[in-house]
Design a protein around this motif. Structure first.
Motif, PDB file in Angstrom:
ATOM      1  N   ASN A 104       9.645   4.955  -4.497  1.00  0.00           N
ATOM      2  CA  ASN A 104       8.875   6.185  -4.701  1.00  0.00           C
ATOM      3  C   ASN A 104       7.615   5.904  -5.514  1.00  0.00           C
ATOM      4  O   ASN A 104       6.523   6.377  -5.183  1.00  0.00           O
ATOM      5  CB  ASN A 104       9.737   7.230  -5.403  1.00  0.00           C
ATOM      6  N   SER A 160       5.158   3.967  -3.300  1.00  0.00           N
ATOM      7  CA  SER A 160       4.514   4.795  -2.282  1.00  0.00           C
ATOM      8  C   SER A 160       3.459   5.704  -2.912  1.00  0.00           C
ATOM      9  O   SER A 160       2.414   5.948  -2.322  1.00  0.00           O
ATOM     10  CB  SER A 160       5.545   5.621  -1.514  1.00  0.00           C
ATOM     11  N   ASN A 161       3.725   6.184  -4.133  1.00  0.00           N
ATOM     12  CA  ASN A 161       2.714   6.985  -4.827  1.00  0.00           C
ATOM     13  C   ASN A 161       1.483   6.147  -5.167  1.00  0.00           C
ATOM     14  O   ASN A 161       0.346   6.623  -5.054  1.00  0.00           O
ATOM     15  CB  ASN A 161       3.289   7.604  -6.100  1.00  0.00           C
ATOM     16  N   GLN A 162       1.691   4.905  -5.567  1.00  0.00           N
ATOM     17  CA  GLN A 162       0.564   4.019  -5.871  1.00  0.00           C
ATOM     18  C   GLN A 162      -0.250   3.737  -4.619  1.00  0.00           C
ATOM     19  O   GLN A 162      -1.473   3.699  -4.658  1.00  0.00           O
ATOM     20  CB  GLN A 162       1.065   2.718  -6.487  1.00  0.00           C
ATOM     21  N   ASP A 203      -2.317   6.797  -3.841  1.00  0.00           N
ATOM     22  CA  ASP A 203      -3.479   6.880  -4.730  1.00  0.00           C
ATOM     23  C   ASP A 203      -4.557   5.891  -4.321  1.00  0.00           C
ATOM     24  O   ASP A 203      -5.745   6.193  -4.379  1.00  0.00           O
ATOM     25  CB  ASP A 203      -3.058   6.630  -6.179  1.00  0.00           C
TER      26      ASP A 203
END
Length: 94
Positions: A18, A21-23, A26
């Motif tokens: 998670n 995937s957020n990185q 961004d």
């Protein structure tokens, strides 16, 4: 002796995925560039407008662009005030 439960490692891996995937999301957002798209109808209107402009106006626009880019453009404050005054009078009445 059992040190780690298999379910705990799966929970940690899920958290790491998670975060990764957020990185990545961004990073994709930071790579995006602003875009402008002009519709074919607008392009046609621009072409028509370019054909109808007279040479004197084009010359004047070119002179103004050169003055602005060289920093020699002077604003006539009295003409500017004359143009702005009706606007502020109309907005003050509302």
């Amino acid at each position: 002796m059992k040190i780690n439960e298999p379910n705990r490692i799966g929970a940690i891996n899920s958290y790491q995925r998670n975060v990764e995937s957020n990185q990545q999301a961004d990073a994709k957002k930071s790579r995006r560039k602003d875009e402008v798209s002009i519709s074919p109808e607008a392009m046609k209107m621009l072409e028509e407008q370019g054909r109808t402009q007279d040479a004197g106006r084009i010359q004047r626009i070119q002179e103004l662009k050169e003055q602005v880019s060289s920093g020699t453009y002077q604003v006539d404050s009295s003409k500017l005030a004359d143009k702005l005054l009706p606007y502020f009078k109309s907005t003050g009445e509302q």
